[in-house]
Write a protein that holds these residues in place. Structure first.
Motif, PDB file in Angstrom:
ATOM      1  N   ILE A  10       0.850  -1.211   0.000  1.00 13.85           N
ATOM      2  CA  ILE A  10       0.000   0.000   0.000  1.00 13.85           C
ATOM      3  C   ILE A  10       0.878   1.252   0.000  1.00 13.85           C
ATOM      4  O   ILE A  10       0.624   2.206  -0.746  1.00 13.85           O
ATOM      5  N   PHE A  11       1.918   1.286   0.814  1.00 11.16           N
ATOM      6  CA  PHE A  11       2.826   2.427   0.895  1.00 11.16           C
ATOM      7  C   PHE A  11       3.535   2.641  -0.447  1.00 11.16           C
ATOM      8  O   PHE A  11       3.636   3.776  -0.935  1.00 11.16           O
ATOM      9  N   ALA A  12       4.003   1.559  -1.063  1.00  8.30           N
ATOM     10  CA  ALA A  12       4.676   1.665  -2.363  1.00  8.30           C
ATOM     11  C   ALA A  12       3.700   2.175  -3.429  1.00  8.30           C
ATOM     12  O   ALA A  12       4.068   2.994  -4.282  1.00  8.30           O
ATOM     13  N   PHE A  13       2.451   1.735  -3.374  1.00 11.01           N
ATOM     14  CA  PHE A  13       1.449   2.188  -4.331  1.00 11.01           C
ATOM     15  C   PHE A  13       1.163   3.677  -4.157  1.00 11.01           C
ATOM     16  O   PHE A  13       1.036   4.412  -5.146  1.00 11.01           O
ATOM     17  N   ILE A  14       1.095   4.156  -2.929  1.00 17.38           N
ATOM     18  CA  ILE A  14       0.860   5.581  -2.662  1.00 17.38           C
ATOM     19  C   ILE A  14       2.035   6.409  -3.178  1.00 17.38           C
ATOM     20  O   ILE A  14       1.846   7.444  -3.811  1.00 17.38           O
ATOM     21  N   ILE A  15       3.253   5.946  -2.944  1.00 19.66           N
ATOM     22  CA  ILE A  15       4.451   6.641  -3.450  1.00 19.66           C
ATOM     23  C   ILE A  15       4.406   6.685  -4.978  1.00 19.66           C
ATOM     24  O   ILE A  15       4.689   7.719  -5.590  1.00 19.66           O
ATOM     25  N   PHE A  16       4.040   5.577  -5.608  1.00 23.89           N
ATOM     26  CA  PHE A  16       3.942   5.517  -7.064  1.00 23.89           C
ATOM     27  C   PHE A  16       2.900   6.512  -7.584  1.00 23.89           C
ATOM     28  O   PHE A  16       3.142   7.216  -8.566  1.00 23.89           O
ATOM     29  N   LEU A  17       1.742   6.595  -6.947  1.00 24.14           N
ATOM     30  CA  LEU A  17       0.701   7.544  -7.360  1.00 24.14           C
ATOM     31  C   LEU A  17       1.178   8.987  -7.210  1.00 24.14           C
ATOM     32  O   LEU A  17       0.924   9.820  -8.095  1.00 24.14           O
ATOM     33  N   LEU A  18       1.858   9.312  -6.140  1.00 16.39           N
ATOM     34  CA  LEU A  18       2.387  10.665  -5.954  1.00 16.39           C
ATOM     35  C   LEU A  18       3.413  11.000  -7.036  1.00 16.39           C
ATOM     36  O   LEU A  18       3.392  12.080  -7.613  1.00 16.39           O
ATOM     37  N   TYR A  19       4.309  10.080  -7.309  1.00 14.75           N
ATOM     38  CA  TYR A  19       5.331  10.284  -8.334  1.00 14.75           C
ATOM     39  C   TYR A  19       4.694  10.494  -9.707  1.00 14.75           C
ATOM     40  O   TYR A  19       5.060  11.407 -10.452  1.00 14.75           O
ATOM     41  N   THR A  20       3.727   9.660 -10.055  1.00 12.89           N
ATOM     42  CA  THR A  20       3.046   9.773 -11.343  1.00 12.89           C
ATOM     43  C   THR A  20       2.282  11.086 -11.447  1.00 12.89           C
ATOM     44  O   THR A  20       2.297  11.746 -12.491  1.00 12.89           O
ATOM     45  N   GLY A  21       1.624  11.487 -10.370  1.00 11.48           N
ATOM     46  CA  GLY A  21       0.878  12.748 -10.370  1.00 11.48           C
ATOM     47  C   GLY A  21       1.782  13.949 -10.545  1.00 11.48           C
ATOM     48  O   GLY A  21       1.469  14.870 -11.319  1.00 11.48           O
ATOM     49  N   ILE A  22       2.904  13.971  -9.878  1.00 14.85           N
ATOM     50  CA  ILE A  22       3.848  15.090  -9.997  1.00 14.85           C
ATOM     51  C   ILE A  22       4.436  15.132 -11.397  1.00 14.85           C
ATOM     52  O   ILE A  22       4.562  16.198 -11.996  1.00 14.85           O
ATOM     53  N   ARG A  23       4.784  13.972 -11.949  1.00 17.48           N
ATOM     54  CA  ARG A  23       5.300  13.936 -13.329  1.00 17.48           C
ATOM     55  C   ARG A  23       4.279  14.459 -14.315  1.00 17.48           C
ATOM     56  O   ARG A  23       4.615  15.183 -15.257  1.00 17.48           O
ATOM     57  N   TYR A  24       3.019  14.117 -14.116  1.00 19.66           N
ATOM     58  CA  TYR A  24       1.959  14.588 -15.006  1.00 19.66           C
ATOM     59  C   TYR A  24       1.804  16.100 -14.915  1.00 19.66           C
ATOM     60  O   TYR A  24       1.682  16.785 -15.924  1.00 19.66           O
ATOM     61  N   LEU A  25       1.818  16.631 -13.705  1.00 22.55           N
ATOM     62  CA  LEU A  25       1.634  18.069 -13.516  1.00 22.55           C
ATOM     63  C   LEU A  25       2.779  18.894 -14.099  1.00 22.55           C
ATOM     64  O   LEU A  25       2.576  20.014 -14.558  1.00 22.55           O
ATOM     65  N   LEU A  26       3.972  18.355 -14.085  1.00 20.52           N
ATOM     66  CA  LEU A  26       5.144  19.102 -14.543  1.00 20.52           C
ATOM     67  C   LEU A  26       5.538  18.802 -15.990  1.00 20.52           C
ATOM     68  O   LEU A  26       6.539  19.338 -16.471  1.00 20.52           O
TER      69      LEU A  26
END
Length: 135
Positions: A10-26
């Protein structure tokens, strides 16, 4: 043991979602889309890759530029750029000054380049030159 493994997943999945979201925004393509929607100027280019076309948006019109490498007096550089609109119907309302302003922006990045416009912009700009060249 199973609960600990589940928490790690679950923690790894949350980190992955945050990383993907930041990459998308930038991501630069997203910035281009936002500028296009807001009818602002934005220039998206990879100056290190001559083979890759650049995109720019100006007053809600999306343009693409094809770069061509050639020789200048002292080095190899981009010497010719062909610019064309992605959608010709969106050109409504643009003036000759707008195209001159776009050329000035492109020349800031490629000062040794000659800018050629593709049809119908080419004919539109040449019409002005024909009128001023008449006796």
């Amino acid at each position: 043991m199973g609960a600990l493994l589940f928490r790690i997943i679950i923690f790894a999945f949350i980190i992955f979602l945050l990383y993907t979201g930041i990459r998308y925004l930038l991501h630069p393509k997203r910035k281009l889309e936002i500028a296009h929607e807001q009818k602002k100027f934005y220039f998206l280019d990879d100056p290190n890759n001559v083979r890759k076309n650049f995109l720019l948006t100006y007053k809600g019109v999306l343009f693409e530029g094809e770069k061509y490498l050639g020789t200048t007096s002292d080095a190899f550089d981009v010497v010719t750029i062909f610019v064309f609109p992605k959608n010709e119907n969106s050109l409504k309302g643009l003036t000759k000054n707008d195209f001159k302003r776009i050329e000035e922006h492109i020349l800031q990045y490629y000062p040794k380049a000659k800018i050629d416009w593709k049809s119908p912009i080419k004919e539109f700009l040449e019409k002005d030159e024909e009128i001023t060249n008449e006796p």
